[in-house]
Design a protein around this motif. Structure first.
Motif, PDB file in Angstrom:
ATOM      1  N   ILE A  90      41.229  37.270  41.675  1.00 30.64           N
ATOM      2  CA  ILE A  90      41.918  36.106  41.132  1.00 30.64           C
ATOM      3  C   ILE A  90      41.020  34.749  41.780  1.00 30.64           C
ATOM      4  O   ILE A  90      40.857  33.932  40.713  1.00 30.64           O
ATOM      5  CB  ILE A  90      43.411  35.960  41.490  1.00 30.64           C
ATOM      6  CG1 ILE A  90      44.024  37.221  40.979  1.00 30.64           C
ATOM      7  CG2 ILE A  90      43.844  34.784  41.211  1.00 30.64           C
ATOM      8  CD1 ILE A  90      45.354  37.316  41.294  1.00 30.64           C
ATOM      9  N   GLY A  91      40.752  34.681  42.862  1.00 31.23           N
ATOM     10  CA  GLY A  91      39.990  33.416  43.429  1.00 31.23           C
ATOM     11  C   GLY A  91      38.546  33.500  43.114  1.00 31.23           C
ATOM     12  O   GLY A  91      37.919  32.648  43.419  1.00 31.23           O
ATOM     13  N   GLY A  92      37.954  34.525  42.252  1.00 32.78           N
ATOM     14  CA  GLY A  92      36.582  34.452  41.975  1.00 32.78           C
ATOM     15  C   GLY A  92      35.697  34.775  42.956  1.00 32.78           C
ATOM     16  O   GLY A  92      34.377  34.606  42.738  1.00 32.78           O
ATOM     17  N   LEU A  93      36.111  35.316  44.148  1.00 31.68           N
ATOM     18  CA  LEU A  93      35.234  35.727  45.144  1.00 31.68           C
ATOM     19  C   LEU A  93      34.422  37.033  44.699  1.00 31.68           C
ATOM     20  O   LEU A  93      33.441  37.196  45.286  1.00 31.68           O
ATOM     21  CB  LEU A  93      36.089  36.077  46.622  1.00 31.68           C
ATOM     22  CG  LEU A  93      36.669  34.768  47.110  1.00 31.68           C
ATOM     23  CD1 LEU A  93      37.691  35.313  48.129  1.00 31.68           C
ATOM     24  CD2 LEU A  93      35.846  33.904  47.529  1.00 31.68           C
ATOM     25  N   VAL A  94      35.030  37.837  43.927  1.00 31.60           N
ATOM     26  CA  VAL A  94      34.294  38.961  43.342  1.00 31.60           C
ATOM     27  C   VAL A  94      34.609  38.848  41.795  1.00 31.60           C
ATOM     28  O   VAL A  94      35.527  38.260  41.387  1.00 31.60           O
ATOM     29  CB  VAL A  94      34.813  40.274  44.196  1.00 31.60           C
ATOM     30  CG1 VAL A  94      34.267  40.420  45.524  1.00 31.60           C
ATOM     31  CG2 VAL A  94      36.173  40.424  43.926  1.00 31.60           C
ATOM     32  N   LYS A  95      33.683  39.621  41.046  1.00 31.90           N
ATOM     33  CA  LYS A  95      33.752  39.579  39.555  1.00 31.90           C
ATOM     34  C   LYS A  95      34.071  41.115  39.223  1.00 31.90           C
ATOM     35  O   LYS A  95      33.583  41.882  39.734  1.00 31.90           O
ATOM     36  CB  LYS A  95      32.635  39.198  38.789  1.00 31.90           C
ATOM     37  CG  LYS A  95      32.455  37.720  39.208  1.00 31.90           C
ATOM     38  CD  LYS A  95      31.161  37.251  38.418  1.00 31.90           C
ATOM     39  CE  LYS A  95      30.763  35.649  38.395  1.00 31.90           C
ATOM     40  NZ  LYS A  95      29.470  35.278  37.611  1.00 31.90           N
ATOM     41  N   ALA A  96      34.892  41.085  38.344  1.00 35.72           N
ATOM     42  CA  ALA A  96      35.459  42.333  37.645  1.00 35.72           C
ATOM     43  C   ALA A  96      34.150  43.216  36.993  1.00 35.72           C
ATOM     44  O   ALA A  96      33.430  42.285  36.135  1.00 35.72           O
ATOM     45  CB  ALA A  96      36.510  42.275  36.806  1.00 35.72           C
ATOM     46  N   SER A  97      34.143  44.284  37.099  1.00 32.24           N
ATOM     47  CA  SER A  97      32.745  45.111  36.426  1.00 32.24           C
ATOM     48  C   SER A  97      33.383  45.123  34.862  1.00 32.24           C
ATOM     49  O   SER A  97      32.617  45.566  34.016  1.00 32.24           O
ATOM     50  CB  SER A  97      32.758  46.487  37.003  1.00 32.24           C
ATOM     51  OG  SER A  97      33.791  47.185  37.200  1.00 32.24           O
ATOM     52  N   GLY A 109      36.122  34.977  35.778  1.00 29.29           N
ATOM     53  CA  GLY A 109      34.786  35.738  35.972  1.00 29.29           C
ATOM     54  C   GLY A 109      33.703  35.010  35.290  1.00 29.29           C
ATOM     55  O   GLY A 109      32.492  35.342  35.454  1.00 29.29           O
ATOM     56  N   LYS A 110      33.926  34.279  34.325  1.00 28.41           N
ATOM     57  CA  LYS A 110      32.929  33.511  33.586  1.00 28.41           C
ATOM     58  C   LYS A 110      32.666  32.247  33.865  1.00 28.41           C
ATOM     59  O   LYS A 110      31.758  31.522  33.351  1.00 28.41           O
ATOM     60  CB  LYS A 110      33.015  33.728  32.054  1.00 28.41           C
ATOM     61  CG  LYS A 110      33.050  35.050  31.619  1.00 28.41           C
ATOM     62  CD  LYS A 110      33.290  35.269  29.988  1.00 28.41           C
ATOM     63  CE  LYS A 110      33.237  36.694  29.547  1.00 28.41           C
ATOM     64  NZ  LYS A 110      33.295  36.856  28.018  1.00 28.41           N
TER      65      LYS A 110
END
Length: 307
Positions: A90-97, A109-110
């Motif tokens: 949610i915080g954008g620390l990681v991106k969904a695959s 994520g974008k």
């Protein structure tokens, strides 16, 4: 995703033609005080068919969650099931695959670096154990996001900081160092800092961990009161069943990489699902295993065959 039996399942707001009648929108009661839910059920945040993993290890699969304005929503489950990872997505620390994390009409994520920072200014985060800056006073900790993200004059920042500290009962501790206050007080300072910019979304990662019963109750009440005062949306990641259930409007229970069950706290308490029952009752035996998946002892120690 396994479901709570039909009679226990609550429909999500998007599935209901009358949101005001759905249990999800019925509000909460804390210490005998009833907190009504706003009439608007606009979606603030939605996770759509999200997959995420670390390397070859898939942590979350086909994750779907919806968070509406004015709600306190809990994300619960056993250790390592992906609760904190959900906050990181949610915080954008990681991106969904795969899939989307939609904050309003924006896909987290974008986002560009600047776009992501813009979204984060609309979010507040209470980290595990507070994560205060140890070289700054209580006052400076709460002032930090105001100085970092606004051009407000110092006089106005002072008034805002004191208002935030007063809301958590610590205006008199403004000049203390984090090392000079208790763990419960530090958590309240962190809450004041997280709410400094009046965010639309508040995220709490294990807000009750390590607190004594009094501090725990105070923190829970503050989370609910702050959410309703701001008209915000709050996401609580926690293992503490009694306090979380006392303030949450809805619960997502995560297991085996996805939403195992979902519903109001009352519905989860009444559930006979073995995984839910083991978690709520804290029993040692059940679907949750003590040992992480591994090779057999015989294979690791070379017993009964060649080493």
């Amino acid at each position: 995703m396994s479901k709570i039996p039909k009679k226990e399942v609550v429909k999500q707001p998007r599935q209901s033609t009358d949101c005001a009648q759905a249990p999800y929108n019925s509000g909460s009661c804390v210490n005998g005080i009833s907190y009504p839910v706003p009439a608007s059920f606009e979606t603030l945040l939605e996770l759509r068919d999200v997959d995420f993993g670390y390397g070859d290890r898939l942590v979350l699969s086909n994750l779907n969650m919806r968070f509406t304005r004015g709600q306190v929503v809990a994300v619960m489950g056993g250790s390592g099931c992906g609760k904190t990872t959900t906050l990181r997505l949610i915080g954008g620390l990681v991106k969904a695959s795969r899939g989307q994390v939609m904050f309003g009409d924006q896909d987290v994520g974008k986002q560009t670096r600047e776009g992501l920072y813009g979204l984060r200014r609309r979010m507040g985060m209470l980290f595990q154990f507070g994560a205060l800056f140890t070289d700054q006073t209580v006052y400076e900790n709460v002032a930090f996001p105001l100085r970092e993200h606004t051009d407000l004059p110092e006089e106005l920042i002072r008034d805002l900081v004191l208002m935030k500290l007063n809301a958590v009962g610590l205006r008199g501790a403004r000049d203390f160092a984090p090392s000079g206050i208790s763990g419960g007080m530090a958590r309240r300072v962190a809450l004041a800092r997280a709410s400094a910019l009046d965010p639309e979304l508040m995220m709490y990662d294990e807000p009750f961990a390590g607190l004594d019963p009094i501090s725990l109750g105070i923190t829970a009440k503050l989370i609910r009161t702050l959410n309703d005062a701001l008209g915000a949306t709050s996401i609580i990641v926690s293992h503490d069943v009694p306090e979380t259930f006392s303030i949450a409007d809805y619960v997502y229970f995560v297991a085996n990489g996805g939403i195992h069950v979902e519903g109001t706290p009352a519905e989860l308490r009444a559930s006979q699902d073995p995984t839910v029952r083991q978690f709520i009752d804290g029993t040692p035996d059940g679907p949750f295993k003590f040992h992480y998946a591994s090779e057999s002892l015989a294979a690791d120690f070379g017993i009964g065959g060649q080493a």
